[in-house]
Scaffold this active site. Structure first.
Site, short mmCIF file in Angstrom:
data_model
loop_
_atom_site.label_atom_id
_atom_site.label_comp_id
_atom_site.label_asym_id
_atom_site.label_seq_id
_atom_site.Cartn_x
_atom_site.Cartn_y
_atom_site.Cartn_z
N ARG A 94 0.87 -1.17 0.00
CA ARG A 94 0.00 0.00 0.00
C ARG A 94 0.91 1.23 0.00
NH1 ARG A 94 -4.92 -2.71 -0.68
NH2 ARG A 94 -4.98 -4.48 0.76
N ASP A 172 -11.71 -11.79 -4.11
CA ASP A 172 -13.12 -11.58 -3.80
C ASP A 172 -14.02 -11.61 -5.03
OD1 ASP A 172 -12.62 -11.32 -1.09
OD2 ASP A 172 -12.37 -9.15 -1.19
N HIS A 304 -6.43 -15.44 6.07
CA HIS A 304 -5.53 -15.27 4.93
C HIS A 304 -5.08 -16.58 4.31
CE1 HIS A 304 -5.51 -11.14 6.33
NE2 HIS A 304 -4.93 -10.81 5.20
N SER A 554 -11.86 -35.44 -21.03
CA SER A 554 -11.23 -35.16 -22.32
C SER A 554 -11.71 -33.86 -22.95
CB SER A 554 -11.49 -36.32 -23.30
OG SER A 554 -10.97 -37.53 -22.79
N GLN A 688 -8.65 -38.88 -13.73
CA GLN A 688 -10.10 -39.04 -13.58
C GLN A 688 -10.54 -39.08 -12.13
OE1 GLN A 688 -11.05 -42.62 -15.81
NE2 GLN A 688 -11.72 -41.42 -17.57
N ARG A 759 -13.49 -39.14 -32.43
CA ARG A 759 -14.26 -38.74 -31.24
C ARG A 759 -13.88 -37.34 -30.76
NH1 ARG A 759 -16.10 -43.11 -28.02
NH2 ARG A 759 -15.25 -42.11 -26.16
#
Length: 808
Positions: A94, A172, A304, A554, A688, A759
């Site tokens: 900051r 957030d 935190h 996949s 998987q 596929r």
């Protein structure tokens, strides 16, 4: 085996956008967020790639004001091994001094001394607002510096315009204009890890746990984590509970215990308030539960820990894409281009004017202060008012809507569901294909939303095989309790197609009076739905509404950019790659060859490679030969002669029948001899397994809920003459995510988009990520920018979204 044929196109490439002579600085400011390092890495490497000088500004705006060693030129190697590191390695702070005119004058002087006129700022709305003010004052600051004799006229003219591009780093997810901010997904991972662990001890001791998560002004983390873990109650700032909530909550908890549920989970955002703007604290809730119910109740404040740890695969890819997009935005900026924010909308990157986003974010807080909570939710944008829409993957991605919040509230109350009048419709749900994490969350959502819609729900065990064998039984509200966090498929799933058993399936539909089908699964589910819909002319029992929800690691289903389960698989790949690379931390120069799943689809390998920082990824869709392999080895060898000590090569399991994992391992081992050694790993079915990621839990919950709502509408439209009859092509659909929207598409219309032999879809959006991956691995390549973010306005963007929402 040859790869997919290459097609000619008219894409626009970025080669004409040169960074030569430009200087770009990157800083992180405000609170840290996982994934910031990935964004920094992408900015540095993309900037260097286009020929610009890139600088780190350490310690945020404080480093810009202090100058000196805080502003250092970055090299390609200086961002190696930071992709998997949490927080921000260049520091954040900051800075009160930057809020003053004198501080900004010092910062301007430090930038002009290095000819830095392009700034990438990674932070929250405060950091980005400060950057915009800096840009607006830039001309005046240069004039002051010239008057003070600190710079000459030539320097002032050369650095006359400051260009700002922002990326939102905030766990957030409280910034309007983007579906997801950097760090949010990783924070959800931390929360769900803790909640899953707490649930085991709560189950053992019949306890109630009250968990406080971050979110002083935004309840996103609380709401999404509550959905992901199946919590009993949630409190968020945007939706204060109505008066009398204490009695309602206690009644709900008591009913759950009466139904033999051994634990209760209550999630509280740190900024939760009641309708009178009075804070709702975890301790108040604990005292309430103990006083009214006598339950053993504990409070856990996560704090935190939510900011810590390694970034998730999603955050790495989101940040990498945003970092590259930020550099492109700077290259295209002119003196009149406003400061912008790189955002993610659905599965697409967009650029939005920074101050429009900041102003809308501030309007949210104003609406909440004025108790205009519905307005606050609307202003939050599509992730609170339109639904989960995480892409990027672009990402891939999980946002919660006001409408969906209402569904969640129904989830929280069995009595609310039982008040719905029973319909005459029976709906069956089944899993088909290989198991995928998130299937159980989808089934749970489908069952409970179906019950709230008034349907009787039936579960089919073991897919189409169980269907024709009659393994069908009614499934009730309590039967799916605790399913959200379970991996695999609790219903059981098999790859059997229905084509050879249509007569028996039709008979079972008749016996159980099934009026609609929800199929959750992969490529077999898609082919199975095609077979069922094609057989409607022969079997009238199949003339019922059918909808498929894609669920496969996949991610190879046509009609959808994303599938349930692929995010969990990507995190498994990324985590494993991190551990593998760490195992060589004490070993000089080692290359790992890793094989991923995916059949012929290279999604897991490509996107996993981008998230893990791979040097090369071999897939079926991009044909390669021995010359390419040799060039890749030589490229990696040259990198290994620098300070880079570890390499990563991913190979999709079916990328080439001759260039096997063993062959590539042996080739790299031989050609790298004397420079590096090799190891290989085949990840196999671990991709998987495991608990589903927060994204897969919530994506499964969301799409299954939408699918059930579609079924309800289609049943009503198809009910004529005392029976359901649906045989049009738009009553057999696949619900998929495409770019910015969830869309119902007739499966018959997806045939032409499908390569049935391999596929995979004929067109796959994620192939556009491969050049990005190559650039970040130091390869020279063409990068298609025809689909890159274009500057939009927040109001126009919101209007688009309202139209889109109406269609899904």
């Amino acid at each position: 085996m040859a790869g997919a044929p290459k097609r000619q196109d008219t894409r626009k490439f970025f080669e004409n956008l040169s960074g030569a002579g430009k200087c770009i600085a990157v800083l992180t400011s405000g609170g840290d967020a996982q994934g910031m390092n990935a964004a920094v890495r992408a900015v540095v490497r993309m900037g260097i790639y286009v020929g610009a000088k890139v600088y780190f500004i350490h310690e945020g705006y404080q480093g810009m004001v202090d100058g000196g060693d805080n502003i250092k030129e970055a090299t390609w190697e200086s961002v190696s091994s930071m992709l998997q590191v949490g927080g921000t390695v260049i520091g954040s702070a900051r800075c009160k001094e930057f809020r003053t005119h004198e501080g900004r004058l010092k910062a301007a002087h430090n930038l002009v001394q290095r000819s830095i006129t392009n700034l990438c700022v990674i932070g929250g709305d405060g950091s980005l607002t400060g950057a915009n003010l800096f840009r607006e004052e830039w001309s005046g600051l240069l004039t002051e510096l010239q008057q003070q004799g600190l710079i000459d006229e030539e320097a002032a003219q050369k650095n006359s315009a400051l260009h700002i591009v922002g990326m939102v780093g905030s766990i957030d997810n409280d910034f309007c204009g983007t579906d997801m901010t950097i760090g949010t997904d990783s924070a959800l991972h931390r929360i769900i890890e803790v909640v899953d662990a707490i649930m085991t001890t709560a189950q053992s001791h019949q306890r109630t746990f009250v968990l406080e998560v971050m979110g002083r002004h935004c309840g996103y983390l609380a709401l999404v984590s509550a959905l992901a873990c199946g919590a009993d109650w949630v409190f968020i700032p945007e939706m204060p509970p109505e008066d009398g909530w204490e009695d309602s909550m206690c009644q709900k908890l008591s009913e759950n215990r009466a139904d033999k549920k051994r634990l209760n989970i209550i999630i509280v955002a740190e900024g939760a308030i009641d309708s009178h703007n009075k804070a709702i604290t975890p301790d108040y809730i604990k005292d309430l539960v103990v006083r009214c119910l006598g339950f053993d109740t504990r409070v856990t404040i996560l704090g935190h820990v939510q900011r810590g740890g390694t970034p998730s695969a999603f955050d790495r890819i989101l940040a990498s894409r945003m970092g590259v997009e930020a550099v492109l935005a700077l290259l295209e900026a002119s003196a009149n281009t406003p400061a912008c924010v790189v955002s993610l909308v659905g599965n697409q990157a967009v650029r939005l004017p920074l101050m429009e986003c900041v102003q809308m974010t501030q309007e949210v807080q104003k609406a909440m202060d004025e108790k205009k909570f519905e307005e606050a939710v609307r202003l939050r944008g599509r992730y609170f008012s339109s639904g989960i829409s995480r892409g990027c993957w672009n990402t891939w991605l999980g946002c919660i809507c006001l409408r969906f919040f209402c569904i969640f509230r129904l989830f929280l109350s069995v009595s609310a569901a039982l008040r719905h009048p029973q319909s005459s419709f029976n709906v069956a749900v089944l899993n088909v294909g290989a198991p995928a994490a998130g299937m159980n969350a989808a089934v749970r959502s489908a069952v409970r939303v179906g019950i709230t819609e008034g349907h009787k729900m039936f579960a089919v065990n073991d897919g189409f095989e169980g269907f024709y064998k009659g393994q069908i039984k009614e499934i009730k509200w309590g039967d799916v309790g605790g399913w959200t966090g379970q991996g695999g498929s609790l219903l059981g799933t098999k790859r059997t197609l229905p084509g050879k058993h249509l007569d028996k399936i039709a008979e079972q539909i008749r016996i159980h009076n099934i009026n609609a089908l929800l199929v959750i699964g992969g490529f077999e589910a898609y082919v199975g739905l095609l077979e069922l819909s094609a057989a409607r002319d022969k079997y009238t029992e199949l003339c019922v509404p059918m909808v498929m929800v894609p669920a496969t690691v996949s991610n190879n289903i046509p009609g959808s950019d994303l599938s349930i389960g692929s995010d969990t698989a990507l995190n498994a790949i990324t985590d494993t790659c991190d551990r593998i690379k760490q195992s060589a931390s004490g070993t000089k120069r080692r290359v790992f060859i890793i094989e991923t799943m995916g059949g012929y689809c290279g999604y897991l390998a490509t996107v996993g490679g981008l998230a893990a920082g791979a040097d090369t990824v071999y897939i079926y869709e991009e044909a390669f030969d021995i010359r390419d392999l040799q060039a890749n080895v030589e490229h990696l060898t040259q990198k290994m002669k620098t300070s880079i000590q570890r390499g990563l090569v991913l190979r999709n399991e079916n990328c080439n029948e001759n260039f096997t994992t063993d062959f590539i391992y042996q080739l790299y081992s031989e050609e790298g001899r004397g420079t590096f050694d090799c190891r290989k790993n085949i990840l196999g079915h671990m991709q998987q397994g495991g608990a589903p990621s927060p994204f897969d839990r919530n994506f499964g919950t969301k799409v299954a809920a939408k699918a059930m709502q579609w079924i309800t509408r289609t049943l009503k439209d198809s009910y004529k003459g005392g029976r359901v009859f649906a045989n049009s092509e738009d009553t057999a659909c696949l619900l998929g995510m495409r770019r910015r929207a969830l869309v119902f598409q007739p499966v018959s219309q997806l045939r032409d988009e499908t390569d049935f032999v391999h596929r995979i879809p004929k067109e796959q959006w994620w192939l556009k990520l491969r050049p990005l991956m190559k650039i970040l691995a130091k390869y020279k390549t063409s990068y298609d920018v025809s689909d890159s973010g274009q500057l939009e306005h927040v109001t126009r963007f919101r209007a688009k979204e309202s139209n889109t929402t109406a269609t899904i």
